[in-house]
Design an enzyme around this catalytic site. Sequence first.
Site, PDB file in Angstrom:
ATOM      1  N   THR A   6      34.689  -0.607  63.923  1.00  0.00           N
ATOM      2  CA  THR A   6      33.627  -1.220  62.758  1.00  0.00           C
ATOM      3  C   THR A   6      34.397  -2.471  62.826  1.00  0.00           C
ATOM      4  OG1 THR A   6      34.871  -0.219  60.839  1.00  0.00           O
ATOM      5  CG2 THR A   6      32.979   0.854  62.214  1.00  0.00           C
ATOM      6  N   LYS A  63      40.822   3.958  65.007  1.00  0.00           N
ATOM      7  CA  LYS A  63      40.308   2.812  64.013  1.00  0.00           C
ATOM      8  C   LYS A  63      40.406   2.665  62.722  1.00  0.00           C
ATOM      9  CE  LYS A  63      36.296   2.345  62.384  1.00  0.00           C
ATOM     10  NZ  LYS A  63      36.343   2.506  61.051  1.00  0.00           N
ATOM     11  N   THR A  72      36.341   4.128  56.562  1.00  0.00           N
ATOM     12  CA  THR A  72      36.429   5.276  57.498  1.00  0.00           C
ATOM     13  C   THR A  72      37.971   4.912  58.845  1.00  0.00           C
ATOM     14  OG1 THR A  72      34.579   6.257  57.205  1.00  0.00           O
ATOM     15  CG2 THR A  72      35.965   6.978  59.624  1.00  0.00           C
ATOM     16  N   GLU A 117      42.325  -5.062  56.085  1.00  0.00           N
ATOM     17  CA  GLU A 117      41.959  -6.740  55.636  1.00  0.00           C
ATOM     18  C   GLU A 117      42.614  -7.428  55.127  1.00  0.00           C
ATOM     19  OE1 GLU A 117      37.908  -4.072  54.820  1.00  0.00           O
ATOM     20  OE2 GLU A 117      39.522  -3.565  53.851  1.00  0.00           O
ATOM     21  N   ASN A 142      36.531  -8.048  50.539  1.00  0.00           N
ATOM     22  CA  ASN A 142      35.916  -6.850  49.947  1.00  0.00           C
ATOM     23  C   ASN A 142      34.784  -7.379  48.260  1.00  0.00           C
ATOM     24  OD1 ASN A 142      36.730  -4.637  51.012  1.00  0.00           O
ATOM     25  ND2 ASN A 142      38.714  -5.465  51.312  1.00  0.00           N
TER      26      ASN A 142
END
Lengths: 460, 460
Positions: free
Chosen positions: B186, B212, B230, B320, B455
């Site tokens: 994703t 992932k 996820t 991230e 975010n």
Amino acid sequence: MPPTPSSSLRAVSSRSFHISASLATPNKDHHVRIYPAEAFPKAFAVASTHAGIKKVKGALDLGLLASTSNRPTSAAACMTRNVFKAAPVTVTADLLHSSGGRAGGLIMNSGCANAVTGKQGLENAWRMSKGVTEGLQSNEGTLVMSTGVIGQQVPIENIEHAIPTLTSNLESTSESWSNLALAFMTTDTFPKLRTREFQLNGQTIRMVGIDKGAGMIAPSMGPPPPPHATLLGVIATDAAVEPKTLQSALQYAVDRSFNSITVDGDMSTNDTILCFANGAASQSAVELDEKTDPAGYKIFRDELRSLAEELAQLVVRDGEGATKFVTVRVKGAATYEMATKVARTIASSPLVKTAMYGEDANWGRILCAVGYSPDAESTISPTSVSVAFQPPSSMTDTTPFKVLTNGEPEQDIDETRAKEVLNQEDIEIVVDLGCGSEEVKVWTCDFSHDYVTINGSYRS
Amino acid sequence: MPPTPSSSLRAVSSRSFHISASLATPNKDHHVRIYPAEAFPKAFAVASTHAGIKKVKGALDLGLLASTSNRPTSAAACMTRNVFKAAPVTVTADLLHSSGGRAGGLIMNSGCANAVTGKQGLENAWRMSKGVTEGLQSNEGTLVMSTGVIGQQVPIENIEHAIPTLTSNLESTSESWSNLALAFMTTDTFPKLRTREFQLNGQTIRMVGIDKGAGMIAPSMGPPPPPHATLLGVIATDAAVEPKTLQSALQYAVDRSFNSITVDGDMSTNDTILCFANGAASQSAVELDEKTDPAGYKIFRDELRSLAEELAQLVVRDGEGATKFVTVRVKGAATYEMATKVARTIASSPLVKTAMYGEDANWGRILCAVGYSPDAESTISPTSVSVAFQPPSSMTDTTPFKVLTNGEPEQDIDETRAKEVLNQEDIEIVVDLGCGSEEVKVWTCDFSHDYVTINGSYRS
């Protein structure tokens, strides 16, 4: 693109408070209030000085609060549960234990936490306490609080040298109380001082509270002594309250205020909230006892909670890098504990906090946090959970903005209104668990670029 | 001043993988590996396609993995404990429960999590499963995994339309496996695929894993469907393993890998790790049973753990905004549970994570986190705790850099060396609790400005 932070809740200009010796300096921060001398409780006096613990020349870093009442002073404390308790935490706990909840006052310093300092640290904390008790020729002990860098010893000679200056300059004026609030500050951007006045059994009772926030970046130039987060607060009242009752009221108030805020979820080695009650409001009043006067106790407890709540919220507003003041309200819970767990989980989620910074009505992240709260598996029913944003009273339309109802996402969400509601400085997330009547509020701030900048700074 | 992030662990250029249909495109990311066809386990075949779930035209978003073995295929799963379980999680759990741990394969989609989607979502997840089982004329069920935005229904017609394309193109080539890894992605910046080969009771066993990461910013243009984190993974092996033994080995491996990483502490509604074992390595081998062959079980379990650990670490490296890969090693614990609690608390502390970003040897924050770990009060003795940084093997001097020994701060810390050690991409924090022999490792990344940017982005 992330939003440009419009303005930090912390007024950067008020950083000058670090070196300001008095609140006489005009300031624009709406969180600072000046009170008249009459606002403060009777028979408490305070003094502050620069003892050379903070590096900034002239910065107030040592403070004293003493009861001058001729009645015994009750004292209560709520302290950190961190395993690594700082020396002053140990000393204060010991004093309260051996005295059965009586103490005549408090000596506090900023600039050095006296934490992870071994036997020497403990000895120094005792010397601070005894220095004041002897200086005041008091027959009640003196509690101790410290905040600042950890792993460093306090400059005990400087402190002992400064104690006579404090004991001989005790007073209760607008300026002396404001200065004590300044002495509490480490990385706070404004001093935190609030008062209350209320009626209790026909008497006018006064209450004053000072606290400081969870700032991390105490400027430290030397080798490692790392920056350190601490929540310190003191509340003094001229009500007459029996020690156990005072402890019980303080725990109730702290659970619903200081224990209900989170900036980043870290719990310091020094966190301490103290409360003193010297009975000076009336020479004749008997000490309040929760068993014999439950109605009076409820009034006192609720006033204490209200003051503590206001003080705690000031810490959140001064949170590092904060641009939002976020209230997480969890209602419809089966128990108070369950509501607390859910609210704290939401308020600690970095994903929720960055979404608030981004002014993003991201109910998915809120729901996720609800779903992984401790014990959620056995206590929460997904199809009974609703989520909404409650617009602040400053908005024209204060209708709750619903995003999820009984586990089903709202269809056709009005993105324009979402943006308006989340664009406010104050944001309230309302989660209804739909399985009871208990309610809890937790306050937090958002996670911003400034938070990372402040806490990611190399100590040099 | 905070450091300028030298380079993100995530190679931004590799974002082109989102729209790349094949790994044939050259890439510079050292985390991507291409394996020869022989590296993959026997009698598994895979296929992927674009079914129009992801918005990006041509992006792989639907994948199929099927056992072509003529032996029964064991299947095991470790799934999210979040109360709000996505529909595919429910379907997969039901299928495994009713079959006693047998399933012939897996259909997965990215771009839509099928979470908080009510009855319709559940029906769609069942249709995905049955569509494949019928298409393959299999007598074993098909498990389901989904990842992407939540609160939206999957485009079930598109998916059903695409299933024949998948079932008729099943193969086991370097490209087909690489493409399946792409279909999992994703917000990942690189596909995650690893293989293993080992000997078990005289047989050569192969194992492949795809996963992932916990990306949050699935680009979503419409109304709210919020971005969603996820962790999905699948491991397939041609070993013959009895279902309960497979479940037991998978849980062991997941606890020490996927359950031991944290990017931001949030637990998704969809997190799922599946494992298939089809016994195709040898027609004659009996299914491995942990009770009757504990030695064989240990070999299998450890290989599974090792592969899972490598896959899990890839997620952290792709975290991230991550600029650091941080290992938190807690040793000297009385129990495994205690070590885990302490390690997870340190790895989740925003203060520790921002300090790592700032390359700051801030042992105070680490110690603080140790001290407020769950149950720390009853299990940790402050004076027996030591903290050090273990330099990576790439450094010339790999002597542990001690900052705290038996609760006492090290004197005269070499700041130059501190800077060198923390300047590395890989940082290892070693905490010795000094009260036992249990050890746990948890992996995390730092908290950077980019984390907040990613975010905090408004979904528009």
